[in-house]
Design an enzyme around this catalytic site. Structure first.
Site, PDB file in Angstrom:
ATOM      1  N   ASP A  21       0.851  -1.192   0.000  1.00 56.52           N
ATOM      2  CA  ASP A  21       0.000   0.000   0.000  1.00 56.52           C
ATOM      3  C   ASP A  21       0.880   1.233   0.000  1.00 56.52           C
ATOM      4  O   ASP A  21       2.045   1.181   0.413  1.00 56.52           O
ATOM      5  CB  ASP A  21      -0.933   0.023   1.215  1.00 56.52           C
ATOM      6  CG  ASP A  21      -2.108   0.992   1.030  1.00 56.52           C
ATOM      7  OD1 ASP A  21      -2.400   1.370  -0.124  1.00 56.52           O
ATOM      8  OD2 ASP A  21      -2.731   1.369   2.031  1.00 56.52           O
ATOM      9  N   GLY A  22       0.324   2.316  -0.462  1.00 58.53           N
ATOM     10  CA  GLY A  22       1.017   3.593  -0.454  1.00 58.53           C
ATOM     11  C   GLY A  22       0.009   4.718  -0.474  1.00 58.53           C
ATOM     12  O   GLY A  22      -1.146   4.528  -0.856  1.00 58.53           O
ATOM     13  N   GLU A  59       2.302   3.816  -4.179  1.00 54.78           N
ATOM     14  CA  GLU A  59       1.765   2.484  -4.480  1.00 54.78           C
ATOM     15  C   GLU A  59       2.781   1.677  -5.289  1.00 54.78           C
ATOM     16  O   GLU A  59       3.048   0.508  -4.995  1.00 54.78           O
ATOM     17  CB  GLU A  59       0.450   2.590  -5.260  1.00 54.78           C
ATOM     18  CG  GLU A  59      -0.700   3.209  -4.507  1.00 54.78           C
ATOM     19  CD  GLU A  59      -1.394   2.288  -3.522  1.00 54.78           C
ATOM     20  OE1 GLU A  59      -0.947   1.131  -3.323  1.00 54.78           O
ATOM     21  OE2 GLU A  59      -2.407   2.721  -2.948  1.00 54.78           O
ATOM     22  N   ASP A  81      -4.477  -2.554  -3.139  1.00 50.99           N
ATOM     23  CA  ASP A  81      -5.776  -1.892  -3.258  1.00 50.99           C
ATOM     24  C   ASP A  81      -5.730  -0.803  -4.336  1.00 50.99           C
ATOM     25  O   ASP A  81      -6.657  -0.027  -4.481  1.00 50.99           O
ATOM     26  CB  ASP A  81      -6.268  -1.340  -1.917  1.00 50.99           C
ATOM     27  CG  ASP A  81      -5.358  -0.271  -1.333  1.00 50.99           C
ATOM     28  OD1 ASP A  81      -4.475   0.247  -2.037  1.00 50.99           O
ATOM     29  OD2 ASP A  81      -5.538   0.048  -0.142  1.00 50.99           O
ATOM     30  N   HIS A 135      -9.875  -0.498   2.853  1.00 46.81           N
ATOM     31  CA  HIS A 135     -10.674  -0.165   4.041  1.00 46.81           C
ATOM     32  C   HIS A 135     -11.958  -0.992   4.130  1.00 46.81           C
ATOM     33  O   HIS A 135     -13.012  -0.498   4.462  1.00 46.81           O
ATOM     34  CB  HIS A 135     -10.987   1.337   4.073  1.00 46.81           C
ATOM     35  CG  HIS A 135      -9.765   2.177   3.861  1.00 46.81           C
ATOM     36  ND1 HIS A 135      -8.745   2.239   4.780  1.00 46.81           N
ATOM     37  CD2 HIS A 135      -9.377   2.953   2.820  1.00 46.81           C
ATOM     38  CE1 HIS A 135      -7.787   3.040   4.322  1.00 46.81           C
ATOM     39  NE2 HIS A 135      -8.142   3.466   3.140  1.00 46.81           N
ATOM     40  N   ASP A 145      -1.699  -0.483   5.089  1.00 43.13           N
ATOM     41  CA  ASP A 145      -2.168   0.903   5.126  1.00 43.13           C
ATOM     42  C   ASP A 145      -1.581   1.613   6.350  1.00 43.13           C
ATOM     43  O   ASP A 145      -1.102   2.746   6.256  1.00 43.13           O
ATOM     44  CB  ASP A 145      -3.697   0.951   5.151  1.00 43.13           C
ATOM     45  CG  ASP A 145      -4.222   2.365   5.224  1.00 43.13           C
ATOM     46  OD1 ASP A 145      -4.114   3.082   4.208  1.00 43.13           O
ATOM     47  OD2 ASP A 145      -4.723   2.765   6.285  1.00 43.13           O
TER      48      ASP A 145
END
Length: 159
Positions: A21-22, A59, A81, A135, A145
């Site tokens: 994630d980023g 990301e 994501d 989320h 995250d």
């Protein structure tokens, strides 16, 4: 726990699950990335950041760092994501390469340095790219995250 340069000492191709994630706050602005690698029941977490970047660059950085950590060819399930990352690596990059790293409008591809980095390191592995909804209660996605947020916040903390 895996060292930075060791994934497995077995002679067969190891299987590694990776979550990445980023993000930035604001975008563009200070950003962070997070990675969770899982191999034979062991986990390794990594995080980092950049003081001036974008969500998309973070990301891509997370995926590049994760794959570069693997020191031998692996079978990888990488979960993100980011539809930008997943679509770019599974669909769009072939057209970019065919057009000499130009997008459909003829402009240079954004984040070309990171796309090339990911494509180069991906050649060493058998990577399956999976998209997960952000989320949505997915424990590993929530963890990366959090790592990305920590990576960003470490840059912006007062000494």
């Amino acid at each position: 726990m895996m060292s930075e340069h060791e994934v497995s000492d077995s002679s067969s191709r190891p299987h590694v699950d990776i979550w990445t994630d980023g993000g930035c706050k604001p975008n563009p602005g200070p950003g962070g990335w997070g990675v969770l690698l899982r191999f034979q029941g062991r986990e390794r977490e990594m995080k980092g950041g950049d003081p001036e970047t974008t969500n998309n660059r973070m990301e891509l950085t997370a995926a590049a760092v994760a794959l570069e950590t693997l020191t031998r060819p692996c079978t990888v399930c990488l979960y993100t994501d980011s539809e930008y990352l997943r679509n770019g690596i599974t669909r769009w990059h072939t057209g970019w390469v065919r057009r000499n790293w130009r997008n459909a409008s003829g402009d240079p591809v954004a984040n070309m340095d990171l796309w090339r980095r990911i494509l180069d390191i991906s050649k060493k592995h058998d990577v399956e790219w999976h998209w997960v909804k952000a989320h949505a209660g997915h424990a590993e996605n929530e963890r990366v995250d959090q790592l990305a947020t920590e990576g960003r916040e470490e840059l912006t903390r007062e000494p």
